[in-house]
Design a protein around this motif. Structure first.
Motif, PDB file in Angstrom:
ATOM      1  N   TYR A 261       0.811  -1.213   0.000  1.00 24.87           N
ATOM      2  CA  TYR A 261       0.000   0.000   0.000  1.00 24.87           C
ATOM      3  C   TYR A 261       0.848   1.268   0.000  1.00 24.87           C
ATOM      4  O   TYR A 261       0.597   2.190  -0.781  1.00 24.87           O
ATOM      5  CB  TYR A 261      -0.938  -0.007   1.206  1.00 24.87           C
ATOM      6  N   ASP A 262       1.881   1.306   0.852  1.00 25.65           N
ATOM      7  CA  ASP A 262       2.697   2.520   0.941  1.00 25.65           C
ATOM      8  C   ASP A 262       3.551   2.729  -0.293  1.00 25.65           C
ATOM      9  O   ASP A 262       4.061   3.839  -0.516  1.00 25.65           O
ATOM     10  CB  ASP A 262       3.589   2.462   2.184  1.00 25.65           C
ATOM     11  N   LEU A 263       3.747   1.675  -1.107  1.00 25.86           N
ATOM     12  CA  LEU A 263       4.542   1.803  -2.332  1.00 25.86           C
ATOM     13  C   LEU A 263       3.679   2.241  -3.525  1.00 25.86           C
ATOM     14  O   LEU A 263       4.222   2.533  -4.593  1.00 25.86           O
ATOM     15  CB  LEU A 263       5.232   0.467  -2.653  1.00 25.86           C
ATOM     16  N   MET A 264       2.376   2.281  -3.321  1.00 26.67           N
ATOM     17  CA  MET A 264       1.466   2.701  -4.390  1.00 26.67           C
ATOM     18  C   MET A 264       1.203   4.193  -4.267  1.00 26.67           C
ATOM     19  O   MET A 264       0.838   4.693  -3.197  1.00 26.67           O
ATOM     20  CB  MET A 264       0.145   1.934  -4.302  1.00 26.67           C
ATOM     21  N   ASP A 265       1.372   4.927  -5.366  1.00 27.30           N
ATOM     22  CA  ASP A 265       0.987   6.339  -5.374  1.00 27.30           C
ATOM     23  C   ASP A 265      -0.517   6.491  -5.542  1.00 27.30           C
ATOM     24  O   ASP A 265      -1.120   7.395  -4.973  1.00 27.30           O
ATOM     25  CB  ASP A 265       1.714   7.087  -6.489  1.00 27.30           C
ATOM     26  N   ASP A 266      -1.135   5.595  -6.299  1.00 29.70           N
ATOM     27  CA  ASP A 266      -2.588   5.679  -6.443  1.00 29.70           C
ATOM     28  C   ASP A 266      -3.151   4.418  -7.083  1.00 29.70           C
ATOM     29  O   ASP A 266      -2.448   3.674  -7.793  1.00 29.70           O
ATOM     30  CB  ASP A 266      -3.006   6.885  -7.285  1.00 29.70           C
ATOM     31  N   TYR A 267      -4.410   4.182  -6.760  1.00 23.25           N
ATOM     32  CA  TYR A 267      -5.216   3.151  -7.402  1.00 23.25           C
ATOM     33  C   TYR A 267      -6.350   3.846  -8.164  1.00 23.25           C
ATOM     34  O   TYR A 267      -6.938   4.808  -7.672  1.00 23.25           O
ATOM     35  CB  TYR A 267      -5.855   2.216  -6.366  1.00 23.25           C
ATOM     36  N   PHE A 268      -6.689   3.334  -9.338  1.00 22.03           N
ATOM     37  CA  PHE A 268      -7.824   3.823 -10.113  1.00 22.03           C
ATOM     38  C   PHE A 268      -8.915   2.746 -10.048  1.00 22.03           C
ATOM     39  O   PHE A 268      -8.871   1.765 -10.790  1.00 22.03           O
ATOM     40  CB  PHE A 268      -7.407   4.124 -11.550  1.00 22.03           C
ATOM     41  N   PRO A 269      -9.915   2.917  -9.150  1.00 24.34           N
ATOM     42  CA  PRO A 269     -10.862   1.837  -8.798  1.00 24.34           C
ATOM     43  C   PRO A 269     -12.070   1.776  -9.722  1.00 24.34           C
ATOM     44  O   PRO A 269     -13.219   1.857  -9.288  1.00 24.34           O
ATOM     45  CB  PRO A 269     -11.273   2.220  -7.377  1.00 24.34           C
ATOM     46  N   LEU A 270     -11.862   1.602 -11.001  1.00 22.08           N
ATOM     47  CA  LEU A 270     -12.933   1.761 -11.982  1.00 22.08           C
ATOM     48  C   LEU A 270     -14.136   0.872 -11.721  1.00 22.08           C
ATOM     49  O   LEU A 270     -15.279   1.290 -11.909  1.00 22.08           O
ATOM     50  CB  LEU A 270     -12.386   1.493 -13.387  1.00 22.08           C
ATOM     51  N   GLY A 271     -13.920  -0.363 -11.295  1.00 18.33           N
ATOM     52  CA  GLY A 271     -15.032  -1.299 -11.147  1.00 18.33           C
ATOM     53  C   GLY A 271     -15.268  -1.772  -9.735  1.00 18.33           C
ATOM     54  O   GLY A 271     -15.909  -2.808  -9.529  1.00 18.33           O
ATOM     55  N   TRP A 272     -14.817  -1.029  -8.740  1.00 17.35           N
ATOM     56  CA  TRP A 272     -14.959  -1.484  -7.357  1.00 17.35           C
ATOM     57  C   TRP A 272     -16.392  -1.421  -6.847  1.00 17.35           C
ATOM     58  O   TRP A 272     -16.755  -2.102  -5.890  1.00 17.35           O
ATOM     59  CB  TRP A 272     -14.087  -0.636  -6.427  1.00 17.35           C
ATOM     60  N   THR A 273     -17.223  -0.546  -7.437  1.00 18.34           N
ATOM     61  CA  THR A 273     -18.587  -0.350  -6.935  1.00 18.34           C
ATOM     62  C   THR A 273     -19.572  -0.397  -8.096  1.00 18.34           C
ATOM     63  O   THR A 273     -19.196  -0.627  -9.249  1.00 18.34           O
ATOM     64  CB  THR A 273     -18.733   1.012  -6.224  1.00 18.34           C
ATOM     65  N   SER A 274     -20.824  -0.117  -7.771  1.00 16.33           N
ATOM     66  CA  SER A 274     -21.875  -0.055  -8.795  1.00 16.33           C
ATOM     67  C   SER A 274     -22.112   1.363  -9.274  1.00 16.33           C
ATOM     68  O   SER A 274     -23.065   1.610 -10.019  1.00 16.33           O
ATOM     69  CB  SER A 274     -23.183  -0.621  -8.233  1.00 16.33           C
TER      70      SER A 274
ATOM     71  N   GLY B  69     -11.811  -2.714 -24.740  1.00 11.18           N
ATOM     72  CA  GLY B  69     -11.993  -3.726 -23.716  1.00 11.18           C
ATOM     73  C   GLY B  69     -12.320  -3.128 -22.365  1.00 11.18           C
ATOM     74  O   GLY B  69     -12.389  -1.910 -22.195  1.00 11.18           O
ATOM     75  N   GLU B  70     -12.548  -4.009 -21.370  1.00  9.25           N
ATOM     76  CA  GLU B  70     -12.971  -3.599 -20.030  1.00  9.25           C
ATOM     77  C   GLU B  70     -11.789  -3.589 -19.074  1.00  9.25           C
ATOM     78  O   GLU B  70     -11.074  -4.590 -18.938  1.00  9.25           O
ATOM     79  CB  GLU B  70     -14.015  -4.575 -19.488  1.00  9.25           C
ATOM     80  N   LEU B  71     -11.613  -2.479 -18.374  1.00  9.85           N
ATOM     81  CA  LEU B  71     -10.550  -2.327 -17.391  1.00  9.85           C
ATOM     82  C   LEU B  71     -11.177  -2.245 -16.004  1.00  9.85           C
ATOM     83  O   LEU B  71     -11.944  -1.327 -15.714  1.00  9.85           O
ATOM     84  CB  LEU B  71      -9.733  -1.071 -17.683  1.00  9.85           C
ATOM     85  N   PHE B  72     -10.854  -3.201 -15.126  1.00 11.63           N
ATOM     86  CA  PHE B  72     -11.416  -3.262 -13.777  1.00 11.63           C
ATOM     87  C   PHE B  72     -10.747  -2.259 -12.853  1.00 11.63           C
ATOM     88  O   PHE B  72     -11.404  -1.581 -12.068  1.00 11.63           O
ATOM     89  CB  PHE B  72     -11.264  -4.674 -13.223  1.00 11.63           C
ATOM     90  N   MET B  73      -9.417  -2.144 -12.923  1.00 12.52           N
ATOM     91  CA  MET B  73      -8.697  -1.180 -12.116  1.00 12.52           C
ATOM     92  C   MET B  73      -7.291  -1.025 -12.675  1.00 12.52           C
ATOM     93  O   MET B  73      -6.835  -1.806 -13.500  1.00 12.52           O
ATOM     94  CB  MET B  73      -8.630  -1.602 -10.644  1.00 12.52           C
ATOM     95  N   ALA B  74      -6.594   0.025 -12.220  1.00 10.25           N
ATOM     96  CA  ALA B  74      -5.213   0.263 -12.622  1.00 10.25           C
ATOM     97  C   ALA B  74      -4.501   0.929 -11.457  1.00 10.25           C
ATOM     98  O   ALA B  74      -5.123   1.373 -10.487  1.00 10.25           O
ATOM     99  CB  ALA B  74      -5.152   1.137 -13.864  1.00 10.25           C
ATOM    100  N   GLY B  75      -3.152   0.977 -11.546  1.00  9.10           N
ATOM    101  CA  GLY B  75      -2.399   1.585 -10.468  1.00  9.10           C
ATOM    102  C   GLY B  75      -1.041   2.063 -10.926  1.00  9.10           C
ATOM    103  O   GLY B  75      -0.525   1.672 -11.977  1.00  9.10           O
ATOM    104  N   ILE B  76      -0.427   2.952 -10.117  1.00  5.06           N
ATOM    105  CA  ILE B  76       0.913   3.447 -10.363  1.00  5.06           C
ATOM    106  C   ILE B  76       1.606   3.643  -9.026  1.00  5.06           C
ATOM    107  O   ILE B  76       0.971   4.034  -8.033  1.00  5.06           O
ATOM    108  CB  ILE B  76       0.893   4.772 -11.160  1.00  5.06           C
ATOM    109  N   GLY B  77       2.911   3.335  -8.990  1.00  2.02           N
ATOM    110  CA  GLY B  77       3.667   3.500  -7.752  1.00  2.02           C
ATOM    111  C   GLY B  77       5.102   3.085  -7.947  1.00  2.02           C
ATOM    112  O   GLY B  77       5.642   3.062  -9.068  1.00  2.02           O
ATOM    113  N   ALA B  78       5.769   2.744  -6.842  1.00  2.00           N
ATOM    114  CA  ALA B  78       7.165   2.306  -6.867  1.00  2.00           C
ATOM    115  C   ALA B  78       7.233   0.827  -7.244  1.00  2.00           C
ATOM    116  O   ALA B  78       6.236   0.102  -7.175  1.00  2.00           O
ATOM    117  CB  ALA B  78       7.801   2.548  -5.505  1.00  2.00           C
TER     118      ALA B  78
END
Length: 1004
Positions: free
Chosen positions: A793-806, A972-981
């Motif tokens: 978690y601390d190594l991630m700068d961000d999560y893009f939670p595209l499909g986490w909810t409705s 296509g469908e992207l559920f989530m993405a992320g960027i970090g160390a």
């Protein structure tokens, strides 16, 4: 024989009910008790209701000696040789403190109050009256309706047309009309025969009041019926002027009415500082839609520099052209007022008290206030010319973004474009509701679908907005010493129910302080325009025993308030139950149910602040400069002013921090709040604004105890910079998020069940208009805890939670940096799956620029990842940003994974012919790029060139942002993405497992 004085006879011999006077000696004078006499001559109480009043003794009736003769209306009596003139229905009878009886000519007109009106939609309207109407079939009547829906109500046929009476009973009758507005909403009304002669009661009653006052005071008993107060020639002054010590008593709220005739253009009833009186048992009708001048009140008390004492107001006030009841004047004060009122349908405040001088004490208000602030309903402002090409559409989207700098609108306002034209398939000529806004744009819902994306509309588009009067309150207290209770509600929105507010200092009384609000109910007063159930703008008030429902802010404490105590308060279905600001305020026994936010705590206590008067700002159309009326400000040009708690208007947000001023004179200065040019000219700012040239501190120092939030989106929301908060005993029952704590306070709380980072993200989703449910937060919370346990978690700068909810909005808000992305060209959102690109033009602008947002990742040490649910292979990217340095991730070109992480594009040698699943690529300070597909490491690849920088462009999801040009669209469908160390392989495998678990948990 108007206003005749009945001769001064010997002391009264009382006659009550059907009793008879005992035999009296010849020559004895006889007088009937005034209470019985007044009741006897009233049309509401015919003689039969009292029985025969039989007089015995030596008495002359109609010139003949008589014993045992029944006394009837119109009888001439001679007692002790003195003739007493005949008494007629509709007379007012007065008894002075010296025992004199005075009477008037008949005061009533044959007008009747409407109790109810029902339209069957087929040309028949059933009218029910208060009392028997006396009409016959075939009569024609005029009907006056005072409605809540503004100008359109004037089109009703009853407002001037003669209508035929058909079916009738004693208290109802039917009108035939094909033009009556079906389903009309009305406040109250009157009807009368077309042959009715209007009797002007104003002169007769004024003379009677004057005579009683000259006798040292007394009581005037008004008859049943409608007493019309009319100015036969233009004249100043009220409909009826009260005098010291002269009380007016009617026959009942629905029996006696004082009616302000058309263009009375004065307060219906006024006391210019006169007190020691009772005004009760009648209705005051202001006839607001037929007054040429607004701002005249139903009842007004007050005179400059005068204290008014010992007044009982027990009446109903309807359709006032200003306040229902106003207690005001410069340096006026009040003592010993007992107010019991029903106020309905006033143009502005229901009850307005401006007793800010010293000497106020022992005052009470118990009131039921409905439907106030009607003046601007349905009235439009002057048109505003929008800039060239003001409309922006997105292909496939029904909303349109409109450019209007410093528009000052709120969500829910209706905007009209008379010449909007058609643009990209949407007809923009018409009226549309604002569904979102910023300072420079607002968004309207059109119900039509755009055929293309772009900006247009041309030049000269005019904009109208239906302004609602947002400054009005049901009960408005601006002075100390009041005990307030009662009920406030409205069929309209954008109002404040009950307000205790600050004001300019008069004497030692700076505003509404040391007053008590107890046992109240406030409903439906403020959803559309950020109105409050109860607002508190000053110090030392006790607010308790309230139910507040269906408003924007249930209670709002302004930053100017301190040392207030709130207890035993329930909020139901409010956007925000309690908005707490100010200093040292205490809240106890608070219940917020099914609110957006149960309690929100903001900073903002004030040091060295001065309160401005009502609407202290003056603006000129087309200019950004604001002139401030600030008597004795004592500043010099160049000093920095901070202004807060002002109401935006004319497109100007008057609130500003540390803005330089230009001094005009000792009482005026100007400043530029940097809010753009004014859209019109006039005065504005509301009633709670203050300014400071000293320090405006943050922090509120509140104690909130014994609180329950139930079924709220967010139970308690504590904003940054708030300090010294103590929350004792918070019970969260079914809230989506129990608490969002961004402040620096100390708390004694039950343990929170949601990770604080999850709470903060959920609160931002709510703030941006999205939704996230308690059920959805459970797997999201588990995912975050798993990421933290794996050291990821601390190594991630961000999560893009595209499909986490409705919720589509939630999918656009990044989890850690809380950046709100924008879906461009309509990528398709599917609940719990994410967003899908079309491989042609659809993508998401993430609003995440790596060189600005990243702290864990650096130019030579960066990892990008994404989880794809379905899609096509090819030279397309699921994310990318290329400027100064390049990042992009291709899940498969049909034979391999391709990536660029601040390096040249390279393809991994492994053959990967599908795009589904977890894909990651990273560079850890070398020319080697490593990757991962699901739980398996990809073969390292050497890149041709590297960069030590991060891209300056924002990341595009479902595409690549190549220096501002969007390319490589993913199909296509992207559920989530992320960027970090960079991660170790074990950490990357853990992240893959965490995502797979999250996907399984949220999939229906």
């Amino acid at each position: 024989m108007a206003n005749q004085q009945i001769p001064n006879l010997p002391p009264v011999i009382a006659l009550a009910g059907t009793e008879q006077l005992e035999a009296v000696q010849a020559g004895t004078s006889v007088k009937v008790n005034v209470d019985q006499l007044g009741e006897y001559i009233s049309t509401a109480y015919p003689p039969s209701s009292l029985g025969n009043l039989t007089l015995t003794g030596n008495l002359t009736v109609d010139g003949e000696a008589s014993v045992g003769t029944a006394l009837t209306v119109g009888t001439t009596l001679t007692v002790a040789g003195v003739e007493i003139p005949p008494l007629r229905p509709g007379c007012a009878i007065a008894r002075t403190v010296s025992g004199q009886l005075l009477y008037s000519e008949s005061l009533t007109s044959n007008l009747f109050r409407i109790k109810d009106a029902t339209d069957d939609g087929s040309g028949h309207v059933l009218i029910e009256s208060f009392g028997e109407h006396g009409l016959q079939s075939g009569n024609t009547v005029n009907v006056r309706i005072d409605g809540v829906n503004g100008i359109s109500q004037l089109e009703h046929p009853g407002n001037g047309d003669a209508l035929l009476v058909t079916y009738l009973t004693d208290t109802t009758f039917s009108l035939d009309t094909t033009t009556w507005a079906a389903d009309s909403v009305f406040q109250s009304g009157f009807f009368w025969s077309t042959t009715t002669e209007i009797v002007n009661a104003r002169t007769e009653l004024t003379n009677l009041i004057t005579l009683v006052h000259a006798e040292g005071g007394g009581t005037i008993y008004l008859p049943s019926g409608v007493l019309v107060l009319r100015k036969l020639v233009p004249a100043s002054g009220p409909g009826l002027l009260l005098r010291e010590g002269v009380s007016l008593i009617g026959r009942g709220y629905n029996t006696t009415t004082l009616f302000a005739y058309d263009e009375l253009n004065g307060h219906t009833v006024q006391s210019a500082g006169e007190g020691n009186l009772t005004f009760s048992q009648m209705t005051v009708y202001g006839n607001r839609q037929r007054q040429a001048v607004a701002g005249y009140h139903g009842i007004r008390f007050g005179a400059d520099n005068v204290q008014t004492s010992n007044v009982i107001l027990d009446a109903r006030v309807e359709a006032a052209a200003g306040y229902g009841v106003g207690l005001q004047s410069t340096n006026s004060s009040y003592r010993g007022f007992r107010i019991n009122l029903y106020v309905n349908g006033s143009d502005s405040d229901g009850i307005d008290v401006k007793n800010r001088a010293d000497g106020n004490e022992d005052n009470e208000i118990n009131a039921y206030v409905k439907n106030f602030g009607l003046f601007r309903v349905g009235i439009t402002t002057a048109p505003y010319s929008l800039p060239n090409n003001p409309f922006t559409t997105a292909s496939g989207n029904q909303n349109v973004v409109v450019s209007h700098t410093s528009n000052g609108f709120s969500v829910g306002v209706v905007i009209t474009y008379p010449n909007g034209g058609t643009f990209n398939g949407i007809d923009l000529t018409g009226s549309f509701e604002v569904v979102a806004k910023t300072g420079t744009t607002y968004t309207i819902a059109t119900g039509q679908t755009a055929s293309a994306s772009g900006t247009g509309g041309g030049a000269g588009v005019l904009e109208y907005n239906a302004q609602w009067s947002v400054g009005d309150a049901g009960i408005d207290i601006r002075g100390k010493g009041w005990l307030v209770s009662g009920r406030v509600e409205s069929d309209l929105r954008g109002r404040t129910g009950i307000r205790f507010r600050a004001g300019q200092t008069l004497g030692s009384n700076p505003g509404a302080s040391y007053s008590v609000l107890s046992s109240g109910f406030v409903s439906n007063t403020g959803l559309d325009r950020q109105g409050n159930g109860v607002s508190v703008g000053f110090d030392g008030n006790n607010i308790n025993n309230l139910l507040i429902e269906n408003v924007s802010q249930g209670i709002q404490c302004y930053a100017s308030s301190s040392d207030n105590n709130f207890s035993n308060i329930q909020f139901l279905d409010c956007q925000v139950g309690l908005l707490a600001r100010g200093t040292n305020n205490g809240f106890m026994n608070i219940m917020s149910q099914t609110c957006g936010t149960g309690i929100r705590v903001e900073g903002g206590d004030v040091t060295d602040a001065e309160f401005l008067g009502d609407n202290p700002f003056t603006v000129t159309s087309g200019s950004p400069v604001v002139s401030v009326d600030a008597p004795g400000h004592g500043q010099i040009t160049g000093d920095l002013v901070t202004i807060a708690d002002a109401v935006a208007d004319f497109g100007i947000d008057f609130d500003a921090t540390d803005r330089p001023i230009t001094v005009v004179d000792a009482n005026t200065f100007t400043y530029d709040p940097q809010s753009g040019n004014a859209t019109g000219s006039g005065t504005a700012g509301g009633e709670n604004a203050y300014y400071s040239f000293g320090t405006v501190a943050s922090g509120v120092y509140l104690q909130i105890s014994n609180v329950r939030t139930s079924g709220c989106d967010l139970g308690i929301d504590i904003l940054p910079s708030v300090t010294g908060i103590q929350v004792i005993g918070h019970n969260s029952d079914g809230d989506i998020v129990a608490m969002n704590d961004q402040g620096g306070g100390s708390y004694i709380l039950p343990p929170l069940t949601t990770d604080p980072d999850v709470t903060v993200w959920a609160a931002e989703v709510l703030a941006q208009g999205g939704t996230v449910t308690a059920a959805e937060l459970i797997p999201i919370n588990a995912f975050v805890l798993s990421e933290k346990a794996a050291g990821v978690y601390d190594l991630m700068d961000d999560y893009f939670p595209l499909g986490w909810t409705s919720d589509a909005t939630a999918g656009l808000i990044s989890f850690k940096k809380l950046r709100l992305g924008v879906a461009v060209n309509s990528p398709v959102f599917t609940a719990y799956r994410g967003y899908a690109g079309d491989g042609v033009s659809a993508y998401i602008n993430s609003d995440f620029a790596p060189n600005v947002r990243c702290t864990a990742a650096t130019g030579g040490n960066v990892r990008v990842s994404g989880y794809v649910l379905s899609g096509n292979t090819g030279a397309t990217s699921i994310l990318g940003a290329s400027s100064t340095a390049s990042i992009r991730l291709r899940p498969s070109s049909g034979a391999a994974v391709g990536a660029q992480v601040c390096a040249a594009l390279a393809g991994f040698p492994d053959v990967i012919t599908t795009v589904e699943g977890y894909t990651a690529a990273q560079r850890a300070g070398t020319t080697t790029m490593s990757g991962q597909r699901d739980a398996t490491a990809l073969t390292d690849v050497i890149v041709a060139s590297t960069s030590a920088n991060l891209p300056t462009d924002v990341i595009a999801l479902l595409a690549r942002n190549n220096g501002g040009v969007i390319t490589e669209f993913f199909d296509g469908e992207l559920f989530m993405a992320g960027i970090g160390a960079p991660l170790t392989l074990a950490q990357g495998q853990a992240q893959n497992d965490n995502i797979v678990a999250l996907l399984a948990a949220v999939t229906p």
